[in-house]
Design an enzyme around this catalytic site. Structure first.
Site, PDB file in Angstrom:
ATOM      1  CD  GLU A 118      -2.886  -1.153   0.090  1.00 51.01           C
ATOM      2  OE1 GLU A 118      -3.120  -0.056  -0.474  1.00 51.01           O
ATOM      3  OE2 GLU A 118      -3.427  -2.208  -0.258  1.00 51.01           O
ATOM      4  CB  CYS A 124      -0.764   7.650   0.980  1.00 50.99           C
ATOM      5  SG  CYS A 124      -2.133   6.686   1.673  1.00 50.99           S
TER       6      CYS A 124
END
Length: 496
Positions: free
Chosen positions: A225, A259
């Protein structure tokens, strides 16, 4: 039941030898006890969620200390509530997820097949520093739901928080079930070298490469991820004021250390000034007197503070126009290395030779890129590494569909911040440079499971004998006849 952040009596020795011992301990327990039943899995899920809830105040205090300033509500919402509430969703659906599935075609072929989701074994989870609790607890809950044991490598940057979480988990679960490991970069390397049954990593693409390489040496499957330079396309049909306000709120989430934050905002050229003004007004409204505002989430450490300033100064030196947003009398003190506060900043006229055009910003800075033709924007986004999320502001029409069809990203959200992330049964993950694999809810359960097929044939003959020697001429002729029929059918479809 609470535990001080300074309590070290339950911490695991982070040496390479001890990490291997803990892995072996969990693996032996998994073999000894077999596949855990529903009640065992629910117990582990409940105890992990309860451990975090019981230590919520200590976690919030530790996060504030580690960041320098992080409001209690921000930490409670993003690192505690967001993760443990998924435990209830998992609880409500786990029995259904665990149920064996039957092949629909198998019985008609005389080969009934059941497919049972089984645990992989021991799952390693390497967590990030920006949401250090939520982004290890959520995948851990899903790994436990799938019947696995879990080892967590907590980020060494929020050190105080790591100590609290390690103690909290140890207060409710044995090391055979879930073990939290603290330590520096050497510990992270040793952890990634372990022969897990699956390795789950959240962090930067650069570190993700190293983790994937280490896992590859042991043929350990990985879920990565990662992040990327998330683009925003503001349509000419969008409300500029609304888009600017929402992009500003998205960029400042967790002080920009997320993110999913927008990095590059593409705005119609004749709307750039209006966008910049509306963006600045939104910042002044939500975070006035930024230098002293208690709701500001500061940059996590000196290294990241210096990195963000380096991106800004490199852009300035190469011709970009830098516009810090004025919010109050304290602005003259920014950037401030003592408090690690950097003024929310707009960057204009960015070019490809600038670091900020290629590196993820991860701070309170956004690049504004004017455009004349939306085709040029779509082409630029498509030509760059795939981001974790692509944003679009405007109506759900032909242009939006073209944006979806001609670009690639982990997900897409229109007119807001990563709403696809918030729906519990929707897979979350990146593509290419922004990651590989998915989790969240059932997709997470599937990631940490092996769907094992079991066939119980009802055929009047042995397939093994049928396909093996002796290879009889009449059988070969039957195969050729079948192949010719298939060739003719395909040829007719393609017009050959």
């Amino acid at each position: 039941m609470t535990m001080s952040a300074d309590n070290t009596e339950r911490l695991i020795d982070p040496s390479r030898e001890r990490l291997a011992e803990v892995l072996q301990l969990q693996r032996e327990a998994q073999r000894r006890e077999g596949i855990p039943d529903l009640e065992t899995r629910l117990s582990r899920i409940d105890r992990l969620a309860l451990a975090i809830i019981e230590h919520a105040d200590d976690i919030v205090d530790a996060l504030n200390a580690d960041f320098g300033n992080r409001p209690a509500l921000a930490s409670l919402r993003s690192d505690v509530v967001a993760s443990v509430t998924e435990a209830e969703y998992i609880r409500a659906n786990l029995a259904e997820w665990m149920a064996p599935q039957a092949s629909e075609m198998g019985p008609g072929m005389g080969i009934p097949v059941t497919m049972s989701p089984q645990p992989l074994g021991v799952v390693g989870i390497v967590g990030p520093w920006n949401f250090p609790v939520g982004l290890v607890i959520q995948p851990a809950l899903e790994a436990l739901a799938a019947g696995n044991r879990v080892m967590i490598k907590f980020s060494d940057i929020p050190e105080r928080t790591g100590r609290v979480v390690a103690g909290a988990v140890a207060s409710r679960l044995s090391q055979e079930e879930v073990a939290v490991v603290l330590g520096d970069r050497d510990t992270a390397v040793a952890f990634s070298d372990l022969p897990f049954d699956h390795l789950f990593f959240t962090g930067s693409p650069g570190v993700g490469r190293a983790v994937a390489a280490a896992a590859g040496r042991n043929l350990v499957p990985v879920t990565l991820e990662l992040g990327g330079k998330n683009p925003v396309l503001v349509s000419a049909e969008a409300s500029i004021d609304e888009a600017a306000a929402r992009v500003a709120a998205s960029r400042m989430n967790n002080g920009g250390q997320l993110c999913l934050c927008p990095d590059d905002v593409y705005v119609p050229r004749d709307s750039v000034d209006a966008f910049a003004d509306a963006f600045a007004n939104a910042i002044r409204t939500s975070l006035p007197d930024y230098a002293h505002n208690g709701d500001v989430i500061t940059v996590i450490n000196e290294a990241n503070y210096a990195r963000i300033l380096r991106l800004i100064e490199d852009a300035r030196a190469k011709g970009a126009r830098i516009q810090p947003i004025e919010t109050g009398d304290g602005d003259a003190s920014l950037p401030d290395p003592e408090t690690r506060r950097i003024a929310p900043t707009l960057v204009f006229d960015a070019t490809e030779d600038m670091l900020i055009s290629h590196e993820e910003i991860f701070g309170p800075v956004v690049v504004v890129r004017p455009y004349d033709d939306v085709s040029d924007v779509i082409e630029r986004i498509a030509a760059h590494p795939h981001p974790l999320v692509a944003y679009y502001y405007g109506p759900e029409g032909e242009e939006f569909q073209r944006y979806i069809d001609e670009t690639s990203s982990g997900g897409v959200t229109r007119n807001d911040l990563a709403l696809h992330l918030m729906v519990p049964d929707v897979p979350f993950g990146g593509i290419g440079m922004s990651g590989t694999g998915v989790y969240h809810g059932k997709p997470g359960f599937d990631t940490f499971s092996h769907l094992r097929p079991v066939a119980s044939p009802q055929l009047p003959f042995s397939m093994g004998q049928m396909v093996g020697a002796p290879f009889l001429p009449d059988t070969a002729e039957t195969e050729r006849t079948q192949l010719e029929g298939l060739r003719a059918s395909i040829a007719a479809r393609v017009g050959a």
